[in-house]
Write a protein that holds these residues in place. Structure first.
Motif, PDB file in Angstrom:
ATOM      1  N   ILE A   1      41.295  39.053  34.801  1.00  0.00           N
ATOM      2  CA  ILE A   1      42.525  38.374  35.546  1.00  0.00           C
ATOM      3  C   ILE A   1      44.008  38.242  34.276  1.00  0.00           C
ATOM      4  O   ILE A   1      43.508  38.137  32.837  1.00  0.00           O
ATOM      5  N   ASP A   2      44.701  38.696  34.786  1.00  0.00           N
ATOM      6  CA  ASP A   2      45.976  38.533  33.138  1.00  0.00           C
ATOM      7  C   ASP A   2      47.406  38.449  34.048  1.00  0.00           C
ATOM      8  O   ASP A   2      47.385  39.428  34.913  1.00  0.00           O
ATOM      9  N   ILE A   3      48.571  38.614  34.014  1.00  0.00           N
ATOM     10  CA  ILE A   3      49.195  39.077  33.456  1.00  0.00           C
ATOM     11  C   ILE A   3      49.615  39.904  34.999  1.00  0.00           C
ATOM     12  O   ILE A   3      50.518  40.492  35.103  1.00  0.00           O
ATOM     13  N   LEU A   4      49.122  41.313  33.605  1.00  0.00           N
ATOM     14  CA  LEU A   4      49.159  42.525  34.203  1.00  0.00           C
ATOM     15  C   LEU A   4      49.055  42.973  35.187  1.00  0.00           C
ATOM     16  O   LEU A   4      48.720  43.429  36.465  1.00  0.00           O
ATOM     17  N   SER A   5      47.470  42.690  35.482  1.00  0.00           N
ATOM     18  CA  SER A   5      46.450  42.428  36.865  1.00  0.00           C
ATOM     19  C   SER A   5      47.333  41.982  38.227  1.00  0.00           C
ATOM     20  O   SER A   5      47.478  42.615  39.275  1.00  0.00           O
TER      21      SER A   5
ATOM     22  N   ILE B   1      41.373  42.246  48.017  1.00  0.00           N
ATOM     23  CA  ILE B   1      40.364  41.129  48.291  1.00  0.00           C
ATOM     24  C   ILE B   1      40.545  39.745  47.519  1.00  0.00           C
ATOM     25  O   ILE B   1      40.183  38.822  47.819  1.00  0.00           O
ATOM     26  N   GLY B   2      40.763  40.464  45.695  1.00  0.00           N
ATOM     27  CA  GLY B   2      41.152  39.373  44.877  1.00  0.00           C
ATOM     28  C   GLY B   2      40.729  39.818  43.865  1.00  0.00           C
ATOM     29  O   GLY B   2      40.736  41.014  43.594  1.00  0.00           O
ATOM     30  N   ILE B   3      41.143  38.647  43.007  1.00  0.00           N
ATOM     31  CA  ILE B   3      41.309  39.144  41.589  1.00  0.00           C
ATOM     32  C   ILE B   3      40.295  37.722  40.955  1.00  0.00           C
ATOM     33  O   ILE B   3      40.293  36.982  40.991  1.00  0.00           O
ATOM     34  N   PHE B   4      39.117  39.132  40.090  1.00  0.00           N
ATOM     35  CA  PHE B   4      37.830  38.500  39.748  1.00  0.00           C
ATOM     36  C   PHE B   4      37.679  38.325  38.235  1.00  0.00           C
ATOM     37  O   PHE B   4      38.352  39.412  37.504  1.00  0.00           O
ATOM     38  N   MET B   5      36.956  37.670  37.619  1.00  0.00           N
ATOM     39  CA  MET B   5      37.142  38.020  36.341  1.00  0.00           C
ATOM     40  C   MET B   5      35.559  39.213  35.388  1.00  0.00           C
ATOM     41  O   MET B   5      35.135  39.533  36.843  1.00  0.00           O
ATOM     42  N   LEU B   6      35.626  39.539  34.497  1.00  0.00           N
ATOM     43  CA  LEU B   6      35.440  40.916  33.812  1.00  0.00           C
ATOM     44  C   LEU B   6      33.771  40.231  33.857  1.00  0.00           C
ATOM     45  O   LEU B   6      33.896  38.778  33.767  1.00  0.00           O
ATOM     46  N   PRO B   7      32.572  40.917  34.150  1.00  0.00           N
ATOM     47  CA  PRO B   7      31.804  40.002  33.624  1.00  0.00           C
ATOM     48  C   PRO B   7      31.635  40.422  31.692  1.00  0.00           C
ATOM     49  O   PRO B   7      32.361  41.014  31.221  1.00  0.00           O
TER      50      PRO B   7
END
Length: 410
Positions: free
Chosen positions: A157-161, A176-182
């Motif tokens: 999740i960042d401004i680019l994504s 389907i969504g923007i998720f956190m990285l593991p």
């Protein structure tokens, strides 16, 4: 081939500088390794909050190229500078036909406008076909008009994504969504909701949702960020009808011969998986780990470097007029720190003027340089998008470091 100025990088900074130098009568050449000039402008598409219009990067690129050519600038696309020697001498090869003989370019001054490089974050399954960086998705969607996939998940999740996910959505992709990285040794703070929310405090006032704009006020304080991380809705909040999940992470990508599923888990405020997990069917995954300055070519020049968090990595030490400690070596754009295209354009214009003053090209006075420095500061301050909340503080620290080094050299 011999010119007054050689510019490495045909993005917004390089083209703006070339136009400036060419218009004042200098001989200038731009070398870029992409098939056509424009750099990342070619893939940029986003809505601007202040005037309600759309920033169409390809239109900006076309205008810059047209103006540069009108100023007698030579543009070499599909060519790569692989090293340089002081003097200056650039060694160039053909990107698409490595078997051909290379050639050299001699120049009195050099401008490095090499831009930025993505920081891909490895996660389990990231080598499967269908997994790509968010920048690759940007090029496919906005440059070549090809959908990266029909059903896509974004990790990071960042401004680019956020902006590229919206572009994919507009192109008809089911995001389907923007998720956190593991959380792993590579993602570090990018996988910690509490830490990551700190980077969003600088642009929540641009959010399309009133709820998100209101929630952005919480992010101004440490207590507010802790509360936001702890009580962020488990189902996420939608931005442009795309769910953004600060409490769910993509742990892995799964599939046989290509990406078929993502394994998603709930995470706590520190990014640790907490119980419930599930699989979601996809056919593509985009990983976003942010950007860092592309400085490798500058290493061969022997210039000094500094590392500042607010600039998103290591950058050549330079002053406000874009000049480094190496004689007749200038920098502009994202090689100086990760910022938006408008800042890169302003820096390119400033660098062009500075080079003209240094080489005696045209009639450029110190007042014109000072005005250009002020303009860069204004563009930065009023930018719709800031990639790091500490960018302005980092610029002040860079200036302090330069002045300290300059005083020691006297």
């Amino acid at each position: 081939m011999q010119v007054d100025v050689a510019i490495v990088g045909g993005g917004p900074a390089g083209l703006a500088a070339a136009r400036e130098i060419g218009a004042k009568g200098g001989s200038v050449i731009v070398i870029d390794d992409h098939p056509k000039p424009g750099g990342k402008l070619l893939g940029q598409l986003h809505e601007e909050s202040k005037n309600g219009g759309w920033w169409k990067g390809y239109e900006q690129a076309e205008r810059l190229v047209k103006e540069a050519l009108a100023a007698n600038v030579t543009i070499l696309s599909g060519k790569q500078v692989w090293t340089m020697e002081k003097g200056w001498k650039l060694f160039v090869s053909d990107v698409h036909n490595q078997g051909t003989d290379g050639f050299t370019i001699k120049a009195e001054a050099i401008l490095l406008a090499t831009g930025a490089v993505e920081k891909p974050i490895p996660i389990p399954g990231w080598t499967l076909p269908g997994v790509m960086t968010i920048g690759a998705a940007q090029v496919l969607t906005n440059v070549y008009q090809i959908k990266p996939g029909h059903k896509v998940a974004v990790a990071g999740i960042d401004i680019l994504s956020l902006s590229i996910a919206r572009a994919m959505k507009l192109a008809g992709v089911d995001v389907i969504g923007i998720f956190m990285l593991p959380r792993n040794e590579f993602s570090q703070e990018l996988a910690v909701p509490y830490r990551l929310l700190d980077t969003f405090k600088s642009f929540t006032h641009h959010a399309p949702s009133p709820l998100l704009r209101l929630g952005g006020r919480l992010l101004k304080t440490k207590i507010g960020r802790k509360l936001a991380a702890a009580f962020y809705p488990a189902r996420g909040l939608k931005v442009w009808d795309i769910p953004v999940h600060f409490r769910r992470a993509i742990l892995a990508v799964e599939g046989g011969r290509q990406a078929e599923h993502v394994l998603i888990a709930n995470v706590d405020s520190q990014g640790n998986p907490s119980g419930y997990s599930y699989k979601e069917q996809i056919d593509a995954v985009c990983i976003s780990g942010g950007l860092s300055p592309l400085y490798e070519l500058a290493v061969s020049t022997g210039c000094q470097f500094v590392r500042l968090e607010g600039l998103s990595g290591v950058v050549p030490l330079h002053n406000e007029t874009m000049e480094t400690k190496v004689e007749n070596l200038f920098v502009a754009g994202n090689i100086t720190g990760i910022e938006g295209a408008k800042v890169a354009l302003a820096q390119g214009m400033l660098a062009g003027k500075s080079i003209c003053l240094k080489l005696g090209i045209g009639l450029v006075g110190n007042h014109e340089i000072n005005d250009a420095v002020t303009y860069v500061d204004e563009v930065r301050k009023n930018a719709d998008i800031q990639f790091h909340p500490s960018i302005i503080a980092a610029r002040h620290e860079l200036k302090r470091i330069w002045e300290e080094h300059h005083a020691l050299s006297l």
